[in-house]
Design an enzyme around this catalytic site. Structure first.
Site, mmCIF file in Angstrom:
data_model
loop_
_atom_site.group_PDB
_atom_site.id
_atom_site.type_symbol
_atom_site.label_atom_id
_atom_site.label_comp_id
_atom_site.label_asym_id
_atom_site.label_seq_id
_atom_site.Cartn_x
_atom_site.Cartn_y
_atom_site.Cartn_z
ATOM 1 N N SER A 63 -3.449 5.739 -6.016
ATOM 2 C CA SER A 63 -3.601 6.227 -7.391
ATOM 3 C C SER A 63 -2.931 5.361 -8.447
ATOM 4 O O SER A 63 -3.147 5.568 -9.642
ATOM 5 C CB SER A 63 -3.066 7.656 -7.502
ATOM 6 O OG SER A 63 -3.937 8.563 -6.863
ATOM 7 N N TYR A 188 -14.626 4.251 -6.950
ATOM 8 C CA TYR A 188 -13.326 4.923 -6.962
ATOM 9 C C TYR A 188 -12.547 4.611 -5.682
ATOM 10 O O TYR A 188 -11.374 4.215 -5.724
ATOM 11 C CB TYR A 188 -13.539 6.427 -7.115
ATOM 12 C CG TYR A 188 -12.290 7.258 -6.991
ATOM 13 C CD1 TYR A 188 -11.340 7.288 -8.011
ATOM 14 C CD2 TYR A 188 -12.059 8.031 -5.855
ATOM 15 C CE1 TYR A 188 -10.191 8.064 -7.898
ATOM 16 C CE2 TYR A 188 -10.913 8.802 -5.748
ATOM 17 C CZ TYR A 188 -9.990 8.814 -6.766
ATOM 18 O OH TYR A 188 -8.856 9.576 -6.651
ATOM 19 N N TYR A 239 1.686 13.224 -10.869
ATOM 20 C CA TYR A 239 1.079 14.468 -10.408
ATOM 21 C C TYR A 239 1.785 15.664 -11.036
ATOM 22 O O TYR A 239 2.203 15.605 -12.200
ATOM 23 C CB TYR A 239 1.079 14.539 -8.871
ATOM 24 C CG TYR A 239 0.515 13.313 -8.213
ATOM 25 C CD1 TYR A 239 -0.723 12.805 -8.601
ATOM 26 C CD2 TYR A 239 1.204 12.631 -7.208
ATOM 27 C CE1 TYR A 239 -1.268 11.677 -7.997
ATOM 28 C CE2 TYR A 239 0.673 11.504 -6.597
ATOM 29 C CZ TYR A 239 -0.558 11.036 -7.000
ATOM 30 O OH TYR A 239 -1.080 9.917 -6.399
#
Length: 303
Positions: A63, A188, A239
């Site tokens: 990420s 992605y 997050y």
């Protein structure tokens, strides 16, 4: 600032977390990472580069790549991106579907999986090769032409990416994707599966430390846009533990389940720490401890 001494102290703090946390295993290719590996690097805006431990060993950035896809999408398309993705913390796990139902397919922010899928979609529309754009940006900024997607990790993510596929289809059902779901997912997975080292990431991340200026001196985005990206990193980059990260570390930062965290000291430097063991939120235990020690000892928090 004595970055070398700070890195040495940070490494001691990171090594003290040995045995804490778990290596990501829901993507089987990540489960093979050495759980006790640790590296950390700093690149200053003046061109200095420091590192300790396994700072030149490549790992799956996962990420952390979402930061670079966002930078590229904004640099190509401007603020129009924000019509399809928000800028608020989610308060839910990074792969949650819950809020999409009530918020009509508009993800809360670009750093949860749903938001990153929208950003990848827009970058695909703008460039015709979203994952390639991220890869080439990292190669150029890091000066590493060998940096690339790990095909084994990308394939593993695709094989076990049912939740991401569900997110993408749900977003598409609300008309918030411009490209076919299969294409968006492929790009992605490809940019999340890029393998890079702490060295590579601090050199690439320095564009934000320089307020939007690339390594070659060209301007990628305005100072105001860079400020705004740093702001979203503070509130959403780690997050649903972003508040805890801000409390302990006090820097804009983006984490990934490969164990890396890239943090920015605006106007000064970019810092990256890496350790594969993760806490319950999906952030590296060792990297958070190292960054906490560094900012505590130096007082270089943004607060």
């Amino acid at each position: 600032m004595d970055y070398r001494g700070l890195l040495e102290a940070a490494e001691i703090a990171a090594r003290a977390t040995t045995g804490q946390g778990q290596v990501a295993d829901y993507i089987p290719a990540l489960a093979a990472a050495d759980p006790e590996a640790f590296g950390m690097a700093v690149a200053t805006v003046d061109g200095e580069l420091f590192g300790v431990g396994d700072w030149e060993s490549p790992f799956s950035i996962q990420s952390v790549s979402k930061l670079f896809s966002l930078l590229l999408a904004l640099s190509h398309g401007g603020d129009g991106l924000w019509r399809g993705v928000g800028r608020e913390p989610s308060g839910n796990p990074f792969n949650s579907l819950v809020q999409l139902e009530t918020e009509h397919g508009i993800p809360r922010n670009p750093f949860i999986n749903a938001g990153a899928l929208v950003v990848t979609d827009r970058l695909q529309s703008l460039t015709g090769d979203a994952s390639g754009a991220v890869r080439e940006f990292l190669r150029r900024e890091a000066g590493n032409p060998l940096l690339d997607t790990d095909p084994v990790v990308a394939e593993s993510e695709a094989e076990h990416g049912h939740r991401n596929a569900a997110l993408a289809h749900f977003i598409a059902s609300h008309g918030n994707l411009e490209n076919p779901v299969e294409d968006v997912l492929r790009h992605y997975y490809a940019h999340c599966a890029i393998a890079a080292s702490c060295r590579d990431l601090v050199l690439a991340g320095s564009v934000l430390a320089r307020y939007g200026v690339r390594a070659d001196g060209s301007r990628m985005m305005s100072r105001s846009e860079a400020k705004r990206v740093n702001a979203v990193l503070v509130t959403c980059g780690t997050y649903d533990a972003a508040g805890e990260f801000a409390f302990r570390v006090g820097l804009p930062g983006k984490s990934g389940v490969g164990g890396g965290i890239l943090a920015i000291l605006p106007g000064r430097a970019a810092v990256c720490a890496w350790g594969p063991r993760l806490d319950q939120a999906g952030n590296s235990v060792a990297a958070v401890a190292a960054l906490d020690a560094m900012t505590t000892l130096s007082g270089c928090s943004i607060f």
